[in-house]
Design a protein around this motif. Structure first.
Motif, mmCIF file in Angstrom:
data_model
loop_
_atom_site.group_PDB
_atom_site.id
_atom_site.type_symbol
_atom_site.label_atom_id
_atom_site.label_comp_id
_atom_site.label_asym_id
_atom_site.label_seq_id
_atom_site.Cartn_x
_atom_site.Cartn_y
_atom_site.Cartn_z
ATOM 1 N N GLU A 20 -76.554 -67.637 -89.176
ATOM 2 C CA GLU A 20 -76.302 -66.197 -89.140
ATOM 3 C C GLU A 20 -77.582 -65.410 -89.394
ATOM 4 O O GLU A 20 -77.878 -64.452 -88.697
ATOM 5 C CB GLU A 20 -75.238 -65.813 -90.173
ATOM 6 C CG GLU A 20 -73.856 -66.287 -89.801
ATOM 7 C CD GLU A 20 -72.827 -65.950 -90.866
ATOM 8 O OE1 GLU A 20 -73.202 -65.512 -91.972
ATOM 9 O OE2 GLU A 20 -71.634 -66.132 -90.579
ATOM 10 N N ARG A 21 -78.334 -65.814 -90.408
ATOM 11 C CA ARG A 21 -79.590 -65.132 -90.722
ATOM 12 C C ARG A 21 -80.594 -65.312 -89.581
ATOM 13 O O ARG A 21 -81.280 -64.369 -89.194
ATOM 14 C CB ARG A 21 -80.156 -65.651 -92.037
ATOM 15 C CG ARG A 21 -81.425 -64.957 -92.467
ATOM 16 C CD ARG A 21 -81.846 -65.420 -93.856
ATOM 17 N NE ARG A 21 -83.145 -64.911 -94.219
ATOM 18 C CZ ARG A 21 -83.396 -63.670 -94.605
ATOM 19 N NH1 ARG A 21 -82.420 -62.798 -94.685
ATOM 20 N NH2 ARG A 21 -84.616 -63.293 -94.921
ATOM 21 N N LEU A 22 -80.661 -66.509 -89.047
ATOM 22 C CA LEU A 22 -81.578 -66.791 -87.949
ATOM 23 C C LEU A 22 -81.259 -65.910 -86.740
ATOM 24 O O LEU A 22 -82.164 -65.322 -86.134
ATOM 25 C CB LEU A 22 -81.506 -68.264 -87.554
ATOM 26 C CG LEU A 22 -82.395 -68.704 -86.389
ATOM 27 C CD1 LEU A 22 -83.865 -68.455 -86.696
ATOM 28 C CD2 LEU A 22 -82.154 -70.173 -86.072
ATOM 29 N N ASN A 23 -79.983 -65.786 -86.411
ATOM 30 C CA ASN A 23 -79.595 -64.941 -85.287
ATOM 31 C C ASN A 23 -79.969 -63.480 -85.534
ATOM 32 O O ASN A 23 -80.449 -62.799 -84.624
ATOM 33 C CB ASN A 23 -78.092 -65.060 -85.012
ATOM 34 C CG ASN A 23 -77.728 -66.399 -84.407
ATOM 35 O OD1 ASN A 23 -78.563 -67.073 -83.819
ATOM 36 N ND2 ASN A 23 -76.480 -66.790 -84.558
ATOM 37 N N ALA A 24 -79.761 -63.005 -86.764
ATOM 38 C CA ALA A 24 -80.089 -61.610 -87.079
ATOM 39 C C ALA A 24 -81.596 -61.377 -86.993
ATOM 40 O O ALA A 24 -82.047 -60.378 -86.427
ATOM 41 C CB ALA A 24 -79.574 -61.258 -88.463
ATOM 42 N N VAL A 25 -82.384 -62.284 -87.517
ATOM 43 C CA VAL A 25 -83.843 -62.131 -87.484
ATOM 44 C C VAL A 25 -84.347 -62.220 -86.041
ATOM 45 O O VAL A 25 -85.222 -61.447 -85.637
ATOM 46 C CB VAL A 25 -84.540 -63.179 -88.391
ATOM 47 C CG1 VAL A 25 -86.049 -63.130 -88.218
ATOM 48 C CG2 VAL A 25 -84.177 -62.949 -89.849
ATOM 49 N N ARG A 26 -83.783 -63.118 -85.270
ATOM 50 C CA ARG A 26 -84.180 -63.209 -83.853
ATOM 51 C C ARG A 26 -83.844 -61.922 -83.114
ATOM 52 O O ARG A 26 -84.605 -61.485 -82.254
ATOM 53 C CB ARG A 26 -83.491 -64.399 -83.188
ATOM 54 C CG ARG A 26 -84.133 -65.717 -83.510
ATOM 55 C CD ARG A 26 -83.438 -66.851 -82.800
ATOM 56 N NE ARG A 26 -84.170 -68.092 -82.996
ATOM 57 C CZ ARG A 26 -83.646 -69.297 -82.819
ATOM 58 N NH1 ARG A 26 -82.382 -69.423 -82.433
ATOM 59 N NH2 ARG A 26 -84.368 -70.375 -83.014
ATOM 60 N N LEU A 27 -82.701 -61.335 -83.433
ATOM 61 C CA LEU A 27 -82.311 -60.074 -82.808
ATOM 62 C C LEU A 27 -83.313 -58.976 -83.147
ATOM 63 O O LEU A 27 -83.719 -58.205 -82.281
ATOM 64 C CB LEU A 27 -80.901 -59.681 -83.274
ATOM 65 C CG LEU A 27 -80.297 -58.457 -82.622
ATOM 66 C CD1 LEU A 27 -80.080 -58.699 -81.134
ATOM 67 C CD2 LEU A 27 -78.975 -58.115 -83.295
ATOM 68 N N ILE A 28 -83.731 -58.930 -84.398
ATOM 69 C CA ILE A 28 -84.728 -57.934 -84.820
ATOM 70 C C ILE A 28 -86.025 -58.139 -84.053
ATOM 71 O O ILE A 28 -86.608 -57.186 -83.521
ATOM 72 C CB ILE A 28 -84.975 -58.016 -86.341
ATOM 73 C CG1 ILE A 28 -83.728 -57.602 -87.121
ATOM 74 C CG2 ILE A 28 -86.169 -57.157 -86.745
ATOM 75 C CD1 ILE A 28 -83.799 -57.935 -88.607
ATOM 76 N N LEU A 29 -86.493 -59.380 -83.998
ATOM 77 C CA LEU A 29 -87.748 -59.672 -83.289
ATOM 78 C C LEU A 29 -87.641 -59.330 -81.808
ATOM 79 O O LEU A 29 -88.610 -58.841 -81.208
ATOM 80 C CB LEU A 29 -88.130 -61.144 -83.484
ATOM 81 C CG LEU A 29 -88.659 -61.496 -84.882
ATOM 82 C CD1 LEU A 29 -88.729 -63.012 -85.065
ATOM 83 C CD2 LEU A 29 -90.013 -60.865 -85.124
ATOM 84 N N ALA A 30 -86.484 -59.549 -81.226
ATOM 85 C CA ALA A 30 -86.292 -59.208 -79.812
ATOM 86 C C ALA A 30 -86.377 -57.699 -79.604
ATOM 87 O O ALA A 30 -86.995 -57.229 -78.642
ATOM 88 C CB ALA A 30 -84.948 -59.741 -79.324
ATOM 89 N N LYS A 31 -85.771 -56.935 -80.499
ATOM 90 C CA LYS A 31 -85.823 -55.477 -80.388
ATOM 91 C C LYS A 31 -87.259 -54.969 -80.563
ATOM 92 O O LYS A 31 -87.679 -54.037 -79.880
ATOM 93 C CB LYS A 31 -84.918 -54.807 -81.423
ATOM 94 C CG LYS A 31 -83.449 -55.007 -81.169
ATOM 95 C CD LYS A 31 -83.000 -54.181 -79.999
ATOM 96 C CE LYS A 31 -81.504 -54.281 -79.820
ATOM 97 N NZ LYS A 31 -81.039 -53.574 -78.648
ATOM 98 N N VAL A 32 -87.988 -55.569 -81.482
ATOM 99 C CA VAL A 32 -89.383 -55.175 -81.697
ATOM 100 C C VAL A 32 -90.199 -55.491 -80.438
ATOM 101 O O VAL A 32 -91.022 -54.680 -80.001
ATOM 102 C CB VAL A 32 -89.971 -55.880 -82.942
ATOM 103 C CG1 VAL A 32 -91.473 -55.674 -83.024
ATOM 104 C CG2 VAL A 32 -89.292 -55.372 -84.203
ATOM 105 N N LYS A 33 -89.951 -56.640 -79.842
ATOM 106 C CA LYS A 33 -90.670 -57.004 -78.618
ATOM 107 C C LYS A 33 -90.317 -56.044 -77.477
ATOM 108 O O LYS A 33 -91.196 -55.647 -76.702
ATOM 109 C CB LYS A 33 -90.348 -58.443 -78.218
ATOM 110 C CG LYS A 33 -91.199 -58.945 -77.076
ATOM 111 C CD LYS A 33 -91.131 -60.445 -77.002
ATOM 112 C CE LYS A 33 -92.041 -60.987 -75.950
ATOM 113 N NZ LYS A 33 -93.406 -61.173 -76.394
ATOM 114 N N ASP A 34 -89.047 -55.641 -77.390
ATOM 115 C CA ASP A 34 -88.648 -54.652 -76.390
ATOM 116 C C ASP A 34 -89.425 -53.358 -76.575
ATOM 117 O O ASP A 34 -89.892 -52.752 -75.608
ATOM 118 C CB ASP A 34 -87.143 -54.352 -76.481
ATOM 119 C CG ASP A 34 -86.281 -55.470 -75.939
ATOM 120 O OD1 ASP A 34 -86.819 -56.380 -75.270
ATOM 121 O OD2 ASP A 34 -85.048 -55.437 -76.196
#
Length: 150
Positions: A20-34
């Motif tokens: 769950e934490r990994l998915n949330a952190v990956r989502l954050i990193l994806a938004k930052v990359k966007d």
């Protein structure tokens, strides 16, 4: 830097097998990359931490709205998932100003700019965002500015 903290959190979540934490952190990193991709065409790069904080604030706001809608719709399991993501997002946000601190900052800006009525709300909001944008939820601050100026 905040971006490095996010990458370290991703690695730690992988080591801990915390999906769950990994998915949330990956989502954050994806938004930052966007956001990075969006800004490639602009000349001014700006402060990297401010960019990441802006992305995090928008994500937190979206999660809060989703939680409210899911709770109103009787979808507790979806609201709970959003709350878990929100908790991870808030870990990386700087401490938010309290209502008293926000009110004091608004009063200081009013004194500095000479704002006296509702016609000056835009000026006060712009200055508030410039001085304290990373530490404030601007939607809550807006209501405080409106109350202060009326």
């Amino acid at each position: 830097m905040l971006r490095d903290d996010l990458k370290a959190a991703q690695i730690q979540a992988m080591k801990d097998k915390d999906k769950e934490r990994l998915n949330a952190v990956r989502l954050i990193l994806a938004k930052v990359k966007d956001r990075d991709i969006e800004l490639r065409t602009s000349e001014a790069a700006g402060d990297d931490d401010a960019l990441v904080i802006d992305v995090l604030q928008k994500m937190a706001k979206q999660r809060r709205e989703s939680i409210t809608m899911y709770n109103e719709g009787g979808r507790a399991e979806l609201a709970e998932a959003e709350e878990k993501e929100l908790a991870v997002i808030e870990e990386f946000l700087p401490a938010q100003m309290s209502e008293e601190e926000t009110t004091a900052a608004i009063e200081q800006i009013k004194a500095d700019t000479g704002a006296s009525g509702m016609k000056d709300m835009g000026k006060v909001m712009a200055e508030l965002k410039a001085r304290h944008g990373t530490e404030l939820d601007m939607s809550k601050a807006s209501a405080l500015v409106k109350a202060s100026l009326s």
